[in-house]
Design a protein around this motif. Sequence first.
Motif, PDB file in Angstrom:
ATOM      1  N   SER A 100     -37.400  22.661 -31.206  1.00  0.00           N
ATOM      2  CA  SER A 100     -37.906  22.707 -32.562  1.00  0.00           C
ATOM      3  C   SER A 100     -37.804  24.007 -33.060  1.00  0.00           C
ATOM      4  O   SER A 100     -38.539  24.886 -32.388  1.00  0.00           O
ATOM      5  CB  SER A 100     -39.270  21.818 -32.407  1.00  0.00           C
ATOM      6  OG  SER A 100     -40.339  22.352 -33.468  1.00  0.00           O
ATOM      7  N   CYS A 154     -39.602  24.816 -35.656  1.00  0.00           N
ATOM      8  CA  CYS A 154     -41.002  25.120 -36.340  1.00  0.00           C
ATOM      9  C   CYS A 154     -41.734  25.797 -35.255  1.00  0.00           C
ATOM     10  O   CYS A 154     -42.820  26.532 -35.364  1.00  0.00           O
ATOM     11  CB  CYS A 154     -41.727  23.960 -36.990  1.00  0.00           C
ATOM     12  SG  CYS A 154     -40.641  22.890 -38.002  1.00  0.00           S
ATOM     13  N   VAL A 171     -45.910  15.658 -35.897  1.00  0.00           N
ATOM     14  CA  VAL A 171     -44.954  16.632 -35.692  1.00  0.00           C
ATOM     15  C   VAL A 171     -45.538  17.824 -34.910  1.00  0.00           C
ATOM     16  O   VAL A 171     -46.690  18.106 -34.625  1.00  0.00           O
ATOM     17  CB  VAL A 171     -44.505  17.173 -36.903  1.00  0.00           C
ATOM     18  CG1 VAL A 171     -43.766  16.074 -37.702  1.00  0.00           C
ATOM     19  CG2 VAL A 171     -45.481  17.600 -37.979  1.00  0.00           C
ATOM     20  N   VAL A 172     -44.476  18.509 -34.488  1.00  0.00           N
ATOM     21  CA  VAL A 172     -44.990  19.855 -33.765  1.00  0.00           C
ATOM     22  C   VAL A 172     -44.695  20.800 -34.678  1.00  0.00           C
ATOM     23  O   VAL A 172     -43.684  20.643 -35.734  1.00  0.00           O
ATOM     24  CB  VAL A 172     -44.361  19.912 -32.342  1.00  0.00           C
ATOM     25  CG1 VAL A 172     -44.791  19.181 -31.165  1.00  0.00           C
ATOM     26  CG2 VAL A 172     -42.726  20.039 -32.459  1.00  0.00           C
ATOM     27  N   PRO A 173     -45.192  22.168 -34.428  1.00  0.00           N
ATOM     28  CA  PRO A 173     -46.069  22.420 -33.686  1.00  0.00           C
ATOM     29  C   PRO A 173     -47.831  22.166 -33.898  1.00  0.00           C
ATOM     30  O   PRO A 173     -48.080  21.935 -35.019  1.00  0.00           O
ATOM     31  CB  PRO A 173     -46.038  24.003 -33.356  1.00  0.00           C
ATOM     32  CG  PRO A 173     -45.671  24.410 -34.811  1.00  0.00           C
ATOM     33  CD  PRO A 173     -44.857  23.396 -35.331  1.00  0.00           C
TER      34      PRO A 173
HETATM   35  N1  LIG Z   1     -43.832  21.448 -42.012  1.00  0.00           N
HETATM   36  C1  LIG Z   1     -44.054  21.348 -40.571  1.00  0.00           C
HETATM   37  C2  LIG Z   1     -42.725  20.629 -40.218  1.00  0.00           C
HETATM   38  C3  LIG Z   1     -43.069  20.152 -38.722  1.00  0.00           C
HETATM   39  C4  LIG Z   1     -41.559  19.370 -38.124  1.00  0.00           C
HETATM   40  O1  LIG Z   1     -41.070  18.962 -38.842  1.00  0.00           O
HETATM   41  N2  LIG Z   1     -41.550  19.568 -36.900  1.00  0.00           N
HETATM   42  C5  LIG Z   1     -40.463  18.825 -36.304  1.00  0.00           C
HETATM   43  C6  LIG Z   1     -39.862  19.796 -35.192  1.00  0.00           C
HETATM   44  S1  LIG Z   1     -39.153  21.154 -36.037  1.00  0.00           S
HETATM   45  C7  LIG Z   1     -41.149  17.261 -35.593  1.00  0.00           C
HETATM   46  O2  LIG Z   1     -41.940  17.584 -34.855  1.00  0.00           O
HETATM   47  N3  LIG Z   1     -40.199  16.349 -35.611  1.00  0.00           N
HETATM   48  C8  LIG Z   1     -40.673  15.413 -34.929  1.00  0.00           C
HETATM   49  C9  LIG Z   1     -40.214  13.932 -35.554  1.00  0.00           C
HETATM   50  O3  LIG Z   1     -39.689  14.165 -36.706  1.00  0.00           O
HETATM   51  O4  LIG Z   1     -40.534  13.065 -34.876  1.00  0.00           O
HETATM   52  C10 LIG Z   1     -44.298  22.701 -39.900  1.00  0.00           C
HETATM   53  O5  LIG Z   1     -43.701  23.469 -40.479  1.00  0.00           O
HETATM   54  O6  LIG Z   1     -45.059  22.554 -38.891  1.00  0.00           O
END
Ligand SMILES: N[C@@H](CCC(=O)N[C@@H](CS)C(=O)NCC(=O)O)C(=O)O
Length: 289
Positions: free
Chosen positions: A11, A13, A52-54
């Motif tokens: 990831s 982020c 979502v992470v983190p």
């Molecule tokens: N705006 C959020 C975006 C977080 C995000 O999109 N994380 C992605 C990984 S980079 C995630 O966890 N995706 C999991 C999913 O979509 O199921 C941040 O900056 O923390």
Amino acid sequence: MTLTLFHHNSSVCAAKVRVALAEKGREWESRLMTLKGDQFAPEYLALNPAAVVPTLVHDDAVIVESNVILEYIDDAFPDPPLRPARPAERARMRLWMDELEQGDKGVHKAISVLTYAIAYRHHLIAEAGSEAPARLLPVIKSNMNPLSREWLTPVVLHGIASDGFRHAMERMYRLCADFDAWLENNAWLAGGTHSLADIAFLPYLVRLELLEVDGLWANRPHVADWYARLNARASTAEVWDWYHADYVGTLRERGTAHRDETSEMIAGLRNAACPAGPDGRVGVRDGTR
Ligand SMILES: N[C@@H](CCC(=O)N[C@@H](CS)C(=O)NCC(=O)O)C(=O)O
């Protein structure tokens, strides 16, 4: 004091948070997520309702949103500072970081589109056993977060032929042009000092390199130099070393497979922005983007 990071190996982020913690020399406890359903567990949703992470948990404080987490880390552990002292440089740092968000126009969304269009869609196609929408749509439904599923579905179905892919490449092209113009006169994104903004973008450049679209900065010497200086920092291992070999393999393999098409697209963007002059020089400084 407890410091726990819920994250994922590939990831972008999450990677920037690991880099910031390394710059601060902080130890932290790793809670690695699979993002294959564990993000929807009620215990995790209680921490991060967007699934979502983190997520950073510092004693009893739960912090979400990676850019907010970066600022939190700099507040909680001030030494060494990762935000410039001068207000104008701080504002510049924030403006760059804001480019990652901005909803549909944000760089974060663009990197997700590029990643799925070039590489990850092939995991879903393999699971479906076919590219046919009738087979692929149920797999998309069962694998993807409902929030991102809506805008990523056409990208998974059509890959680099999708409109979303073209828009994402244009967004990245513009970003690299803006970076290059800025970095011509400034060592770092905030100005004179390395800051959270450089940390925030580093994993995105690594991803573009893995996807073999680093041609985006082939004619951008200041971006290339900045990226080389970032890669020389010890903290950058927090991006590269966590990547699972499978993910790196897929990103590189698929990036290579699509390299001719993506290179052609980048060349088209370059020519549209500014046809090469007699000396072959092209780029934002020579004309409009
Ligand atoms: N705006 C959020 C975006 C977080 C995000 O999109 N994380 C992605 C990984 S980079 C995630 O966890 N995706 C999991 C999913 O979509 O199921 C941040 O900056 O923390």
